[in-house]
Design a protein around this motif. Structure first.
Motif, PDB file in Angstrom:
ATOM      1  N   VAL A  72       0.882  -1.215   0.162  1.00  0.00           N
ATOM      2  CA  VAL A  72      -0.052   0.148  -0.068  1.00  0.00           C
ATOM      3  C   VAL A  72       0.816   1.206  -0.115  1.00  0.00           C
ATOM      4  CG1 VAL A  72      -1.926  -0.939   1.152  1.00  0.00           C
ATOM      5  CG2 VAL A  72      -0.213  -0.070   2.611  1.00  0.00           C
ATOM      6  N   VAL A  73       0.192   2.272  -0.546  1.00  0.00           N
ATOM      7  CA  VAL A  73       1.032   3.397  -0.420  1.00  0.00           C
ATOM      8  C   VAL A  73       0.092   4.596  -0.217  1.00  0.00           C
ATOM      9  CG1 VAL A  73       0.624   3.764  -3.036  1.00  0.00           C
ATOM     10  CG2 VAL A  73       2.346   5.182  -1.913  1.00  0.00           C
ATOM     11  N   ALA A  88      -0.127  -1.958   7.572  1.00  0.00           N
ATOM     12  CA  ALA A  88       0.550  -2.792   6.543  1.00  0.00           C
ATOM     13  C   ALA A  88       1.263  -3.738   7.209  1.00  0.00           C
ATOM     14  CB  ALA A  88       1.337  -1.785   5.685  1.00  0.00           C
ATOM     15  N   ARG A  89       2.000  -3.379   8.301  1.00  0.00           N
ATOM     16  CA  ARG A  89       2.897  -4.328   9.079  1.00  0.00           C
ATOM     17  C   ARG A  89       1.926  -5.226   9.847  1.00  0.00           C
ATOM     18  NH1 ARG A  89       6.331  -2.642  14.303  1.00  0.00           N
ATOM     19  NH2 ARG A  89       4.228  -2.447  15.103  1.00  0.00           N
ATOM     20  N   ALA A  95       4.418  -0.944   2.912  1.00  0.00           N
ATOM     21  CA  ALA A  95       3.992   0.392   2.597  1.00  0.00           C
ATOM     22  C   ALA A  95       5.090   1.345   2.293  1.00  0.00           C
ATOM     23  CB  ALA A  95       3.434   0.718   4.185  1.00  0.00           C
ATOM     24  N   GLN A  96       4.675   2.318   1.506  1.00  0.00           N
ATOM     25  CA  GLN A  96       5.207   3.468   1.374  1.00  0.00           C
ATOM     26  C   GLN A  96       4.501   4.951   1.606  1.00  0.00           C
ATOM     27  OE1 GLN A  96       7.392   3.168  -2.585  1.00  0.00           O
ATOM     28  NE2 GLN A  96       8.062   5.297  -2.350  1.00  0.00           N
ATOM     29  N   MET A 141       1.213  -1.145  -6.288  1.00  0.00           N
ATOM     30  CA  MET A 141       0.567  -0.890  -4.879  1.00  0.00           C
ATOM     31  C   MET A 141      -0.757  -0.274  -5.145  1.00  0.00           C
ATOM     32  SD  MET A 141       4.396   0.488  -3.013  1.00  0.00           S
ATOM     33  CE  MET A 141       3.954  -0.049  -1.580  1.00  0.00           C
ATOM     34  N   THR A 142      -1.641  -0.454  -3.863  1.00  0.00           N
ATOM     35  CA  THR A 142      -2.855   0.052  -3.814  1.00  0.00           C
ATOM     36  C   THR A 142      -2.706   1.325  -3.088  1.00  0.00           C
ATOM     37  OG1 THR A 142      -3.936  -2.278  -3.745  1.00  0.00           O
ATOM     38  CG2 THR A 142      -5.174  -0.441  -2.763  1.00  0.00           C
ATOM     39  N   PHE A 143      -3.172   2.463  -3.516  1.00  0.00           N
ATOM     40  CA  PHE A 143      -3.261   3.745  -2.977  1.00  0.00           C
ATOM     41  C   PHE A 143      -4.439   3.619  -1.789  1.00  0.00           C
ATOM     42  CE2 PHE A 143      -5.430   8.080  -2.846  1.00  0.00           C
ATOM     43  CZ  PHE A 143      -4.078   8.907  -2.177  1.00  0.00           C
TER      44      PHE A 143
END
Length: 318
Positions: A72-73, A88-89, A95-96, A141-143
């Protein structure tokens, strides 16, 4: 397309309740005297990651995890980024986080500690969100939107359900406004169950996107913002949050930075609650003793407490 309603918020509550904290509702005799009402503080600054944002982030990221996404971002001034990194963890995703160059160090360090990658980009919400969406497009990645998403709003709306459980006799709820996801979720929950409860949105005088939108009866985009409340500096309400706010929020008000500083100091010294400027905005408004809350049972949402010591000292002694 999924739309925000009470059922979606109740589903989020069932999902989140085993994981997130049911944050306490504090009362303080001096603060009630100073505000001329029975004031209760909903302490989301004591939530996982130090703010309410984990509710919406975890609700959204858990849904993303069901799609077999790689990661995910998001773009965030700090609290949403931390929450997405933690979620995310928790869901075993990468994750970004794209943050502004002015992001508070404490918030960036927290996101890094949860295992996220961090990239700096510009100073406005538009710049970082645009960059995050480009990363999503480039990488697959998913926004994860910070506010303009039904699952995110539903997660934040679980606070409304908690308030009704903890203080069923509440008459007015004060909620800070950034992009509008928090107040959209809470207002939907509360008005669906108790339409008699008054919902008031509070934002900084230097970032009055909701206040101006209400005056214009249209969604306004500000040219710039200027406030110490970094979590409330969005240039505009979301395209999905604006109509909910217009329909359900009874009043929209502003507070200035000096009022926020004063409230931060009182919350720290009198209630022992460490709040970031965004989190103190609702108390700042209550301290004006406005007529619409006088003598009432009022809940002021303390949205977050992520502030580093040097910044805290500077804000309290500018």
């Amino acid at each position: 397309m999924t739309s925000l309603d009470l059922a979606l918020i109740q589903d989020a509550y069932a999902k989140l309740r085993p994981v997130v904290h049911q944050t306490p509702l504090f009362s303080n005799r001096l603060l009630s005297q100073l505000t001329d009402c029975d004031l209760y503080l909903k302490a989301e600054n004591l939530q996982i990651t130090g703010s309410f944002k984990i509710r919406g982030a975890l609700n959204k990221v858990s849904a993303v995890a069901q799609t077999n996404a790689s990661g995910v971002v998001t773009g965030s001034s700090g609290n949403h980024g931390q929450a997405v990194a933690w979620a995310a963890r928790f869901m075993h995703l990468t994750a970004q986080i794209v943050v502004p160059t002015t992001a508070p160090a404490a918030k960036v360090e927290a996101a890094l500690s949860y295992g996220a990658q961090v990239e700096y980009c510009g100073t406005t919400s538009h710049e970082r969100l645009e960059r995050a969406q480009q990363i999503a497009k480039d990488t697959g990645m998913t926004f994860v939107p910070p506010y303009d998403d039904p699952l995110v709003m539903a997660g934040q709306g679980t606070i409304g359900l908690e308030i009704l459980e903890q203080r069923p006799d509440v008459q007015t709820v004060l909620i800070p406004i950034g992009g509008g996801g928090l107040i959209s979720g809470i207002a939907t929950a509360i008005k669906s169950l108790r339409p008699d409860i008054r919902v008031i949105g509070v934002e900084p005088l230097g970032a009055p996107k909701a206040y101006q939108s209400r005056q214009a009866h249209a969604r306004i985009t500000l040219p710039s913002t200027d406030t110490i409340a970094d979590g409330l500096k969005s240039l505009a309400l979301g395209t999905q949050t604006y109509p909910i706010i217009e329909r359900l929020v009874d009043d929209l008000v502003t507070v200035d930075d000096d009022e926020i500083r004063y409230a931060m100091g009182l919350l720290l010294t009198r209630q022992k609650l460490l709040t970031e400027p965004s989190g103190a905005a609702t108390t700042a408004y209550a301290l004006r003793r406005p007529a619409q809350i006088r003598g009432q049972k009022v809940v002021a949402l303390i949205s977050g407490g992520n502030i580093d010591v040097p910044t805290l000292c500077h804000q309290l002694n500018p």
